[in-house]
Design a protein around this motif. Structure first.
Motif, PDB file in Angstrom:
ATOM      1  N   GLN A  70       0.839  -1.257   0.136  1.00 52.26           N
ATOM      2  CA  GLN A  70      -0.142   0.035   0.170  1.00 52.26           C
ATOM      3  C   GLN A  70       0.992   1.270   0.008  1.00 52.26           C
ATOM      4  O   GLN A  70       0.649   2.093  -0.841  1.00 52.26           O
ATOM      5  CB  GLN A  70      -1.142  -0.032   1.255  1.00 52.26           C
ATOM      6  CG  GLN A  70      -1.967   1.225   1.232  1.00 52.26           C
ATOM      7  CD  GLN A  70      -2.450   1.142   2.287  1.00 52.26           C
ATOM      8  OE1 GLN A  70      -2.132   0.812   3.393  1.00 52.26           O
ATOM      9  NE2 GLN A  70      -3.822   2.132   2.612  1.00 52.26           N
ATOM     10  N   LYS A  71       1.772   1.275   0.907  1.00 49.29           N
ATOM     11  CA  LYS A  71       2.883   2.232   0.912  1.00 49.29           C
ATOM     12  C   LYS A  71       3.576   2.424  -0.489  1.00 49.29           C
ATOM     13  O   LYS A  71       3.814   3.566  -0.907  1.00 49.29           O
ATOM     14  CB  LYS A  71       3.888   2.420   1.845  1.00 49.29           C
ATOM     15  CG  LYS A  71       3.228   2.281   3.327  1.00 49.29           C
ATOM     16  CD  LYS A  71       4.326   2.490   4.591  1.00 49.29           C
ATOM     17  CE  LYS A  71       3.732   2.360   5.817  1.00 49.29           C
ATOM     18  NZ  LYS A  71       4.673   1.908   6.949  1.00 49.29           N
ATOM     19  N   PHE A  72       3.961   1.355  -1.180  1.00 50.26           N
ATOM     20  CA  PHE A  72       4.455   1.714  -2.428  1.00 50.26           C
ATOM     21  C   PHE A  72       3.661   2.060  -3.438  1.00 50.26           C
ATOM     22  O   PHE A  72       4.121   3.168  -4.173  1.00 50.26           O
ATOM     23  CB  PHE A  72       5.134  -0.104  -2.655  1.00 50.26           C
ATOM     24  CG  PHE A  72       5.252   0.038  -4.038  1.00 50.26           C
ATOM     25  CD1 PHE A  72       6.820   0.322  -4.490  1.00 50.26           C
ATOM     26  CD2 PHE A  72       4.592  -0.475  -5.215  1.00 50.26           C
ATOM     27  CE1 PHE A  72       7.289   0.187  -5.916  1.00 50.26           C
ATOM     28  CE2 PHE A  72       5.006  -0.464  -6.654  1.00 50.26           C
ATOM     29  CZ  PHE A  72       6.217  -0.151  -6.750  1.00 50.26           C
ATOM     30  N   LEU A  73       2.486   1.710  -3.414  1.00 46.15           N
ATOM     31  CA  LEU A  73       1.269   2.202  -4.356  1.00 46.15           C
ATOM     32  C   LEU A  73       1.298   3.848  -3.996  1.00 46.15           C
ATOM     33  O   LEU A  73       1.210   4.642  -4.983  1.00 46.15           O
ATOM     34  CB  LEU A  73       0.101   1.581  -4.284  1.00 46.15           C
ATOM     35  CG  LEU A  73      -0.047   0.106  -4.794  1.00 46.15           C
ATOM     36  CD1 LEU A  73      -1.607  -0.234  -4.650  1.00 46.15           C
ATOM     37  CD2 LEU A  73       0.287   0.081  -6.459  1.00 46.15           C
ATOM     38  N   LEU A  74       1.121   4.292  -2.920  1.00 47.41           N
ATOM     39  CA  LEU A  74       0.789   5.492  -2.740  1.00 47.41           C
ATOM     40  C   LEU A  74       1.938   6.609  -3.085  1.00 47.41           C
ATOM     41  O   LEU A  74       1.951   7.565  -3.275  1.00 47.41           O
ATOM     42  CB  LEU A  74       0.401   5.787  -1.017  1.00 47.41           C
ATOM     43  CG  LEU A  74      -1.018   5.193  -0.977  1.00 47.41           C
ATOM     44  CD1 LEU A  74      -1.149   5.181   0.390  1.00 47.41           C
ATOM     45  CD2 LEU A  74      -2.092   5.669  -1.726  1.00 47.41           C
ATOM     46  N   ARG A  75       3.288   6.112  -2.519  1.00 48.17           N
ATOM     47  CA  ARG A  75       4.470   6.858  -2.402  1.00 48.17           C
ATOM     48  C   ARG A  75       5.242   6.479  -3.671  1.00 48.17           C
ATOM     49  O   ARG A  75       5.933   7.717  -4.246  1.00 48.17           O
ATOM     50  CB  ARG A  75       5.425   6.648  -1.275  1.00 48.17           C
ATOM     51  CG  ARG A  75       4.781   6.676  -0.105  1.00 48.17           C
ATOM     52  CD  ARG A  75       6.003   6.466   1.070  1.00 48.17           C
ATOM     53  NE  ARG A  75       5.187   6.899   2.275  1.00 48.17           N
ATOM     54  CZ  ARG A  75       5.563   6.346   3.573  1.00 48.17           C
ATOM     55  NH1 ARG A  75       6.654   5.559   3.510  1.00 48.17           N
ATOM     56  NH2 ARG A  75       4.920   6.648   4.618  1.00 48.17           N
ATOM     57  N   ILE A  76       5.278   5.568  -4.323  1.00 50.34           N
ATOM     58  CA  ILE A  76       6.212   5.431  -5.427  1.00 50.34           C
ATOM     59  C   ILE A  76       5.176   5.408  -6.917  1.00 50.34           C
ATOM     60  O   ILE A  76       5.406   6.293  -7.747  1.00 50.34           O
ATOM     61  CB  ILE A  76       6.980   4.007  -5.553  1.00 50.34           C
ATOM     62  CG1 ILE A  76       7.667   3.859  -4.360  1.00 50.34           C
ATOM     63  CG2 ILE A  76       7.669   3.795  -6.857  1.00 50.34           C
ATOM     64  CD1 ILE A  76       8.598   4.821  -4.110  1.00 50.34           C
TER      65      ILE A  76
END
Length: 106
Positions: A70-76
């Motif tokens: 989820q963090k990867f999707l939002l941040r990257i």
């Protein structure tokens, strides 16, 4: 011929595998090039394919867990404004994983 090492993703704490289908915001050469250049520098993305059909690209992504994804999707991926939409599928279990090619019989 290249040397290759097979690493255990679970032991390296990146055993959560997702396949992410990307659709470009607009089908332009610039947007396609931006995606192809961006994936080269994102270590979580192990594989990237330019595909036909409903989506433009298929990514194989390794992260620690769902929260990390989820963090990867939002941040990257969220920072790439050339992406129009995406759809994720998650690996429940690996059935076959090989780098062998089907060589013609002689």
């Amino acid at each position: 011929m290249y040397d290759m090492a097979v690493l255990n993703a679970e032991k390296l704490e990146c055993g959560f595998i997702a396949f992410c289908y990307l659709k470009l915001k607009q089908h332009t050469r610039e947007n396609a090039m931006r995606i192809m250049e961006a994936v080269q520098n994102i270590p979580e993305i192990a594989e990237c394919y330019n595909i036909s059909g409903d989506y433009d690209f298929l990514l194989k992504i390794y992260t620690r867990d769902m929260k990390s994804y989820q963090k990867f999707l939002l941040r990257i991926l969220g920072d790439l404004d050339c992406i129009g939409s995406l759809n994720s599928s998650f690996v429940l279990g690996e059935v076959k994983n090989t780098h062998l090619l089907p060589l013609p019989e002689q």
